[in-house]
Motif scaffolding. Structure first.
Motif, PDB file in Angstrom:
ATOM      1  N   THR A   1      22.841  34.011  64.472  1.00 39.16           N
ATOM      2  CA  THR A   1      22.015  32.411  65.130  1.00 39.16           C
ATOM      3  C   THR A   1      20.985  31.613  65.841  1.00 39.16           C
ATOM      4  O   THR A   1      20.354  30.512  66.062  1.00 39.16           O
ATOM      5  CB  THR A   1      23.104  31.942  64.515  1.00 39.16           C
ATOM      6  N   GLY A   2      20.636  32.265  67.101  1.00 33.77           N
ATOM      7  CA  GLY A   2      19.788  32.798  67.697  1.00 33.77           C
ATOM      8  C   GLY A   2      20.320  31.660  68.466  1.00 33.77           C
ATOM      9  O   GLY A   2      19.286  30.633  69.323  1.00 33.77           O
ATOM     10  N   THR A   3      21.686  31.866  68.895  1.00 40.66           N
ATOM     11  CA  THR A   3      22.055  31.014  70.355  1.00 40.66           C
ATOM     12  C   THR A   3      22.452  32.257  71.639  1.00 40.66           C
ATOM     13  O   THR A   3      23.283  32.561  71.208  1.00 40.66           O
ATOM     14  CB  THR A   3      23.420  30.692  69.422  1.00 40.66           C
ATOM     15  N   PRO A   4      22.890  31.190  72.669  1.00 40.28           N
ATOM     16  CA  PRO A   4      23.444  31.656  73.520  1.00 40.28           C
ATOM     17  C   PRO A   4      24.293  32.344  73.548  1.00 40.28           C
ATOM     18  O   PRO A   4      25.701  31.792  72.800  1.00 40.28           O
ATOM     19  CB  PRO A   4      23.313  30.728  74.905  1.00 40.28           C
ATOM     20  N   VAL A   5      24.831  33.768  73.823  1.00 36.09           N
ATOM     21  CA  VAL A   5      25.731  34.259  73.982  1.00 36.09           C
ATOM     22  C   VAL A   5      27.157  33.624  74.683  1.00 36.09           C
ATOM     23  O   VAL A   5      28.481  33.289  73.669  1.00 36.09           O
ATOM     24  CB  VAL A   5      26.289  35.810  74.070  1.00 36.09           C
ATOM     25  N   ASP A   6      26.743  32.608  75.985  1.00 36.29           N
ATOM     26  CA  ASP A   6      27.861  32.195  76.279  1.00 36.29           C
ATOM     27  C   ASP A   6      28.020  30.731  75.383  1.00 36.29           C
ATOM     28  O   ASP A   6      29.272  30.369  75.350  1.00 36.29           O
ATOM     29  CB  ASP A   6      27.170  31.776  77.451  1.00 36.29           C
ATOM     30  N   LYS A   7      27.417  30.052  74.970  1.00 30.19           N
ATOM     31  CA  LYS A   7      27.694  29.339  74.144  1.00 30.19           C
ATOM     32  C   LYS A   7      28.669  29.598  72.606  1.00 30.19           C
ATOM     33  O   LYS A   7      29.389  28.398  72.476  1.00 30.19           O
ATOM     34  CB  LYS A   7      26.124  28.369  73.313  1.00 30.19           C
ATOM     35  N   VAL A   8      28.043  31.296  72.477  1.00 25.60           N
ATOM     36  CA  VAL A   8      28.925  31.040  71.133  1.00 25.60           C
ATOM     37  C   VAL A   8      30.571  31.376  71.312  1.00 25.60           C
ATOM     38  O   VAL A   8      31.677  31.128  70.650  1.00 25.60           O
ATOM     39  CB  VAL A   8      28.754  32.363  70.334  1.00 25.60           C
ATOM     40  N   THR A   9      30.642  32.005  72.612  1.00 26.70           N
ATOM     41  CA  THR A   9      31.744  31.608  73.193  1.00 26.70           C
ATOM     42  C   THR A   9      32.523  31.427  73.498  1.00 26.70           C
ATOM     43  O   THR A   9      33.846  30.543  73.502  1.00 26.70           O
ATOM     44  CB  THR A   9      31.599  33.019  74.490  1.00 26.70           C
ATOM     45  N   SER A  10      32.100  29.648  73.910  1.00 27.90           N
ATOM     46  CA  SER A  10      32.461  28.834  74.255  1.00 27.90           C
ATOM     47  C   SER A  10      33.258  27.762  72.309  1.00 27.90           C
ATOM     48  O   SER A  10      33.673  27.335  72.221  1.00 27.90           O
ATOM     49  CB  SER A  10      31.372  27.779  75.084  1.00 27.90           C
ATOM     50  N   ILE A  11      31.929  28.058  71.919  1.00 31.26           N
ATOM     51  CA  ILE A  11      32.043  27.500  70.002  1.00 31.26           C
ATOM     52  C   ILE A  11      33.575  28.278  69.652  1.00 31.26           C
ATOM     53  O   ILE A  11      35.021  28.037  68.901  1.00 31.26           O
ATOM     54  CB  ILE A  11      31.448  27.929  69.690  1.00 31.26           C
ATOM     55  N   LYS A  12      33.910  29.547  69.701  1.00 28.84           N
ATOM     56  CA  LYS A  12      34.907  30.369  69.423  1.00 28.84           C
ATOM     57  C   LYS A  12      35.842  30.426  70.275  1.00 28.84           C
ATOM     58  O   LYS A  12      36.979  30.261  69.672  1.00 28.84           O
ATOM     59  CB  LYS A  12      34.143  32.100  69.407  1.00 28.84           C
ATOM     60  N   GLU A  13      36.059  29.880  71.356  1.00 26.44           N
ATOM     61  CA  GLU A  13      36.906  29.381  71.919  1.00 26.44           C
ATOM     62  C   GLU A  13      37.753  28.286  72.073  1.00 26.44           C
ATOM     63  O   GLU A  13      39.339  27.431  72.737  1.00 26.44           O
ATOM     64  CB  GLU A  13      37.423  29.637  73.570  1.00 26.44           C
TER      65      GLU A  13
END
Length: 345
Positions: free
Chosen positions: A209-221
């Motif tokens: 998705t071209g999204t920073p990994v930390d942002k993906v982690t925050s969305i997942k949590e």
């Protein structure tokens, strides 16, 4: 007294018994580097942010690291990768030492028993867990603990399957690895790990998705659900796709690794899933559906999740440590009683 410690790629969690309650202490296993200044040092100290200074850098450690990473648009760094100490991170050992000291504290007495989780060697990678395990053993020993590693999957069984005579399949979905253990009356008949977990999901979703990994982690949590009703093009849709792929991969390896000769005929076992990666709503049902469709040489009586999946490994390590300590105390008491008893004529 005794303690259990879950040494996870994403979190470090300790467990100890206080009266009738099990008390957990948790810190995120990460840090972020910022430039040193007197103002920054004062601000961090005043706010009780866990940090250390080294030369002209300040390292914010633990739970605050992710917040600072988002504020300064930096990526967090990890002392661990793929479930073990990172060979690519020069600050891995001092950072994990600082976080561990915050989580377990000092021993309540010299030689206090502490069991810490250790993954099995992954079957899909040439990674070895030996250096990781021995380094932690030495570090905790220097703190004054008498330590013992416990397989992460077995810790799940100690934690969650006491009512089933410690018989069943324990699967710990961590950030760096997924650990699997099949136990029969507290004796492991199969244990292995795979080098995929929550980090792998985040990295794949970020790349897609071209999204920073930390942002993906925050969305997942943040209230992510495995309901497959999200837009395919978004981050949550990508997370759902890679979650399902991970489950299929884990189940394929379970089917491949189980030796029919080690499994009692007509064995009917419960399965328990834990770990931070198993937290999203819908995970348990999705795993059960895929597992029941797989070809494995034993029957599944039930698939159960737990109320606090993040704490299962630490709790299981504590159960093992307390059991070991009580057994040792009993043997010592028996020896003292034998020594004190008068000899028979």
């Amino acid at each position: 007294m005794a303690k259990g410690l879950d040494v996870g790629t994403m979190n470090l969690i300790s467990a100890q018994q206080e009266g009738a309650e099990t008390v957990f202490v948790q810190q995120r296993n990460s840090f972020v580097e910022i430039e040193y200044s007197d103002m920054a040092e004062q601000m961090l100290s005043r706010s009780d942010v866990l940090h250390i200074r080294k030369d002209d850098k300040v390292y914010v450690v633990g739970d605050d690291a992710l917040n600072f990473a988002n504020i300064f648009n930096e990526e967090t760094r990890r002392p661990m990768q793929h479930g073990i100490l990172s060979s690519e991170e020069s600050s891995a050992i001092p950072m994990i030492k600082l976080i561990t000291e915050q989580v377990v504290g000092q021993p309540n007495h010299p030689g206090e028993r502490l069991y810490f989780s250790s993954p099995a060697d992954p079957i899909d990678s040439n990674l070895s867990t030996l250096y990781h395990e021995k380094t932690l053993e030495s570090m905790l020993g220097d703190m004054g603990y008498e330590t013992e590693p416990i397989n992460e999957g077995m810790a799940v069984i100690y934690s969650e399957l006491a009512n089933h005579n410690f018989t069943g399949l324990g699967v710990s979905f961590g950030a760096g690895m997924t650990n699997v253990c099949l136990s029969y009356y507290a004796v492991p008949v199969m244990k292995f790990s795979i080098a995929r977990g929550g980090d792998w999901i985040d990295e794949q979703a970020a790349q897609a998705t071209g999204t920073p990994v930390d942002k993906v982690t925050s969305i997942k949590e943040d209230d992510f659900e495995l309901d497959f009703r999200t837009d395919v093009g978004g981050v949550e849709g990508a997370l759902a796709i890679y979650y399902e792929n991970l489950l299929d991969y884990v189940i394929e390896n379970i089917a491949r690794e189980v030796d029919e000769e080690d499994v009692e005929e007509d064995l009917d076992v419960p399965v328990v899933v834990t770990g931070g990666t198993s937290s999203p709503r819908g995970f348990e049902k999705l795993f059960e559906d895929h597992l029941r469709d797989a070809s494995i040489p034993f029957s599944i009586s039930e698939v159960q999740s737990v109320d606090e999946p993040l704490y299962s490994v630490a709790r299981g390590a504590l159960v093992a440590a307390r059991s070991d300590e009580e057994q040792e105390d009993g043997e010592s008491g028996g020896n003292r009683q034998a020594q004190e008893s008068p000899a028979e004529d």
